[in-house]
Motif scaffolding. Structure first.
Motif, PDB file in Angstrom:
ATOM      1  N   ARG A  54      88.593  21.134  20.564  1.00 47.27           N
ATOM      2  CA  ARG A  54      88.926  20.861  21.958  1.00 47.27           C
ATOM      3  C   ARG A  54      90.440  20.955  22.115  1.00 47.27           C
ATOM      4  NH1 ARG A  54      86.185  16.261  25.198  1.00 47.27           N
ATOM      5  NH2 ARG A  54      84.743  17.988  25.374  1.00 47.27           N
ATOM      6  N   TYR A  55      90.872  21.795  23.029  1.00 47.58           N
ATOM      7  CA  TYR A  55      92.296  21.982  23.313  1.00 47.58           C
ATOM      8  C   TYR A  55      92.602  21.420  24.694  1.00 47.58           C
ATOM      9  CZ  TYR A  55      92.143  25.158  19.373  1.00 47.58           C
ATOM     10  OH  TYR A  55      91.960  25.689  18.119  1.00 47.58           O
ATOM     11  N   LEU A  56      93.724  20.747  24.805  1.00 43.47           N
ATOM     12  CA  LEU A  56      94.201  20.245  26.085  1.00 43.47           C
ATOM     13  C   LEU A  56      95.267  21.206  26.587  1.00 43.47           C
ATOM     14  CD1 LEU A  56      94.187  18.022  28.244  1.00 43.47           C
ATOM     15  CD2 LEU A  56      95.959  16.884  26.930  1.00 43.47           C
ATOM     16  N   LEU A  57      95.052  21.758  27.764  1.00 48.24           N
ATOM     17  CA  LEU A  57      95.977  22.721  28.358  1.00 48.24           C
ATOM     18  C   LEU A  57      96.659  22.073  29.548  1.00 48.24           C
ATOM     19  CD1 LEU A  57      93.508  25.735  28.461  1.00 48.24           C
ATOM     20  CD2 LEU A  57      95.028  25.081  26.596  1.00 48.24           C
ATOM     21  N   THR A  58      97.974  22.102  29.567  1.00 50.20           N
ATOM     22  CA  THR A  58      98.729  21.587  30.701  1.00 50.20           C
ATOM     23  C   THR A  58      99.266  22.787  31.464  1.00 50.20           C
ATOM     24  OG1 THR A  58      99.327  19.623  29.426  1.00 50.20           O
ATOM     25  CG2 THR A  58     100.591  20.061  31.422  1.00 50.20           C
ATOM     26  N   LEU A  59      98.641  23.047  32.593  1.00 48.32           N
ATOM     27  CA  LEU A  59      99.027  24.160  33.452  1.00 48.32           C
ATOM     28  C   LEU A  59      99.801  23.589  34.626  1.00 48.32           C
ATOM     29  CD1 LEU A  59      95.645  24.897  32.627  1.00 48.32           C
ATOM     30  CD2 LEU A  59      96.859  27.021  32.960  1.00 48.32           C
ATOM     31  N   GLY A  60      99.955  24.333  35.688  1.00 46.54           N
ATOM     32  CA  GLY A  60     100.670  23.835  36.863  1.00 46.54           C
ATOM     33  C   GLY A  60      99.763  23.014  37.765  1.00 46.54           C
ATOM     34  N   GLU A  61     100.349  22.145  38.573  1.00 44.98           N
ATOM     35  CA  GLU A  61      99.566  21.375  39.554  1.00 44.98           C
ATOM     36  C   GLU A  61      99.144  22.274  40.708  1.00 44.98           C
ATOM     37  OE1 GLU A  61     101.056  17.655  40.904  1.00 44.98           O
ATOM     38  OE2 GLU A  61     101.817  17.145  38.934  1.00 44.98           O
ATOM     39  N   GLY A  82     103.081  28.105  25.662  1.00 51.37           N
ATOM     40  CA  GLY A  82     102.094  29.063  25.185  1.00 51.37           C
ATOM     41  C   GLY A  82     101.539  29.942  26.289  1.00 51.37           C
ATOM     42  N   GLN A  83     100.570  30.749  25.889  1.00 53.59           N
ATOM     43  CA  GLN A  83      99.924  31.666  26.809  1.00 53.59           C
ATOM     44  C   GLN A  83      98.413  31.493  26.715  1.00 53.59           C
ATOM     45  OE1 GLN A  83     101.229  35.780  26.301  1.00 53.59           O
ATOM     46  NE2 GLN A  83     102.961  35.021  25.122  1.00 53.59           N
ATOM     47  N   SER A 101     104.071  30.807  22.123  1.00 52.21           N
ATOM     48  CA  SER A 101     105.086  31.462  22.959  1.00 52.21           C
ATOM     49  C   SER A 101     105.547  32.784  22.347  1.00 52.21           C
ATOM     50  CB  SER A 101     106.273  30.535  23.168  1.00 52.21           C
ATOM     51  OG  SER A 101     106.791  30.122  21.927  1.00 52.21           O
ATOM     52  N   TYR A 102     105.335  32.945  21.038  1.00 52.82           N
ATOM     53  CA  TYR A 102     105.720  34.193  20.359  1.00 52.82           C
ATOM     54  C   TYR A 102     104.592  35.208  20.341  1.00 52.82           C
ATOM     55  CZ  TYR A 102     109.566  31.338  18.750  1.00 52.82           C
ATOM     56  OH  TYR A 102     110.649  30.511  18.696  1.00 52.82           O
ATOM     57  N   GLY A 103     103.412  34.847  20.870  1.00 49.35           N
ATOM     58  CA  GLY A 103     102.290  35.767  20.914  1.00 49.35           C
ATOM     59  C   GLY A 103     101.348  35.660  19.730  1.00 49.35           C
ATOM     60  N   SER A 104     101.587  34.723  18.812  1.00 47.94           N
ATOM     61  CA  SER A 104     100.674  34.521  17.687  1.00 47.94           C
ATOM     62  C   SER A 104      99.434  33.784  18.178  1.00 47.94           C
ATOM     63  CB  SER A 104     101.334  33.689  16.588  1.00 47.94           C
ATOM     64  OG  SER A 104     102.493  34.315  16.119  1.00 47.94           O
ATOM     65  N   GLU A 105      98.298  34.161  17.636  1.00 41.54           N
ATOM     66  CA  GLU A 105      97.046  33.564  18.080  1.00 41.54           C
ATOM     67  C   GLU A 105      96.847  32.162  17.507  1.00 41.54           C
ATOM     68  OE1 GLU A 105      92.577  34.520  17.024  1.00 41.54           O
ATOM     69  OE2 GLU A 105      93.410  36.007  18.409  1.00 41.54           O
ATOM     70  N   ILE A 106      96.559  31.214  18.381  1.00 40.47           N
ATOM     71  CA  ILE A 106      96.180  29.865  17.967  1.00 40.47           C
ATOM     72  C   ILE A 106      94.673  29.842  17.734  1.00 40.47           C
ATOM     73  CG2 ILE A 106      95.997  27.456  18.704  1.00 40.47           C
ATOM     74  CD1 ILE A 106      98.565  27.941  20.364  1.00 40.47           C
ATOM     75  N   ASP A 107      93.923  30.373  18.699  1.00 42.48           N
ATOM     76  CA  ASP A 107      92.466  30.419  18.608  1.00 42.48           C
ATOM     77  C   ASP A 107      91.972  31.396  19.662  1.00 42.48           C
ATOM     78  OD1 ASP A 107      89.909  29.843  17.759  1.00 42.48           O
ATOM     79  OD2 ASP A 107      90.070  27.689  18.119  1.00 42.48           O
ATOM     80  N   SER A 108      90.779  31.960  19.429  1.00 44.84           N
ATOM     81  CA  SER A 108      90.143  32.814  20.433  1.00 44.84           C
ATOM     82  C   SER A 108      88.642  32.767  20.217  1.00 44.84           C
ATOM     83  CB  SER A 108      90.659  34.250  20.343  1.00 44.84           C
ATOM     84  OG  SER A 108      90.175  34.879  19.183  1.00 44.84           O
ATOM     85  N   PHE A 141      92.629  37.007  33.492  1.00 44.94           N
ATOM     86  CA  PHE A 141      93.393  35.790  33.765  1.00 44.94           C
ATOM     87  C   PHE A 141      94.513  35.730  32.747  1.00 44.94           C
ATOM     88  CE2 PHE A 141      94.474  31.367  32.938  1.00 44.94           C
ATOM     89  CZ  PHE A 141      94.639  30.871  34.216  1.00 44.94           C
ATOM     90  N   ARG A 142      95.686  35.333  33.206  1.00 47.19           N
ATOM     91  CA  ARG A 142      96.821  35.191  32.301  1.00 47.19           C
ATOM     92  C   ARG A 142      97.716  34.072  32.803  1.00 47.19           C
ATOM     93  NH1 ARG A 142     100.547  39.454  29.378  1.00 47.19           N
ATOM     94  NH2 ARG A 142     102.025  37.964  28.601  1.00 47.19           N
ATOM     95  N   ALA A 143      98.102  33.185  31.899  1.00 47.02           N
ATOM     96  CA  ALA A 143      99.010  32.104  32.243  1.00 47.02           C
ATOM     97  C   ALA A 143     100.039  31.980  31.139  1.00 47.02           C
ATOM     98  CB  ALA A 143      98.254  30.797  32.408  1.00 47.02           C
ATOM     99  N   THR A 144     101.290  31.842  31.515  1.00 42.44           N
ATOM    100  CA  THR A 144     102.364  31.627  30.545  1.00 42.44           C
ATOM    101  C   THR A 144     103.000  30.271  30.822  1.00 42.44           C
ATOM    102  OG1 THR A 144     103.934  32.767  31.983  1.00 42.44           O
ATOM    103  CG2 THR A 144     102.843  34.106  30.286  1.00 42.44           C
ATOM    104  N   GLY A 145     103.749  29.773  29.872  1.00 41.63           N
ATOM    105  CA  GLY A 145     104.403  28.482  30.042  1.00 41.63           C
ATOM    106  C   GLY A 145     103.427  27.328  29.978  1.00 41.63           C
TER     107      GLY A 145
END
Length: 107
Positions: free
Chosen positions: A72-79, A24-25, A38-45, A6-10
Motif C-alpha cells: 500500500r502506497y500513500l500518494l500526496t497529490l494536489g488538493e 515522484g511521478q 524524481s529521477y525516473g527510477s521505478e519504485i513499483d508497477s 494519466f501523469r502526475a509529477t511532484g
C-alpha cells in the motif's frame, strides 16, 4: 509507447511511515500504473486492473492510496487541479478516476 493516460509529477510517495520520494511521478500508460522516483527510477508497477486506488478514510483531500503487488502506497497529490499551463500535481480525485477508467471499472 503511446501518450500516458494519466501523469502526475511532484508527488510524494510513501509506504507506511516511510517516505520513498518527495517529488515522484505517477503514470498510467499502456495498461500499467507506474510509481517512479524524481529521477525516473521505478519504485513499483503493476497492470492497472490489479491496482486498487482509493481515498484514505481520514486525512486531507490531497491524499490517495494505491494498493499494488501487495503493497500500500500513500500518494500526496494536489488538493486542486493546477491552473492550465501551471506546473503541479493533479488532484487525488483525478488520479482515482483515472485508475478506474483505465481498468474499465468506471466511466
Amino acid at each position: 509507447m503511446g501518450e500516458p493516460e494519466f501523469r502526475a509529477t511532484g508527488v510524494r510517495i510513501g509506504k507506511r511511515l516511510r517516505s520513498l520520494t518527495r517529488a515522484g511521478q505517477v503514470r498510467i500508460s499502456d495498461g500499467r500504473l507506474e510509481l517512479l522516483t524524481s529521477y525516473g527510477s521505478e519504485i513499483d508497477s503493476a497492470p492497472v486492473q490489479a491496482v486498487r486506488a482509493s481515498k484514505p478514510w481520514f486525512g486531507p483531500d490531497d491524499r490517495a492510496t494505491a494498493d499494488l503487488n501487495g503493497q500500500r502506497y500513500l500518494l500526496t497529490l494536489g488538493e486542486n487541479d493546477p491552473a492550465p499551463g501551471e506546473a503541479g500535481p493533479p488532484a487525488a480525485r483525478r488520479f482515482i478516476e483515472a485508475v478506474r477508467r483505465a481498468s474499465g471499472r468506471g466511466d
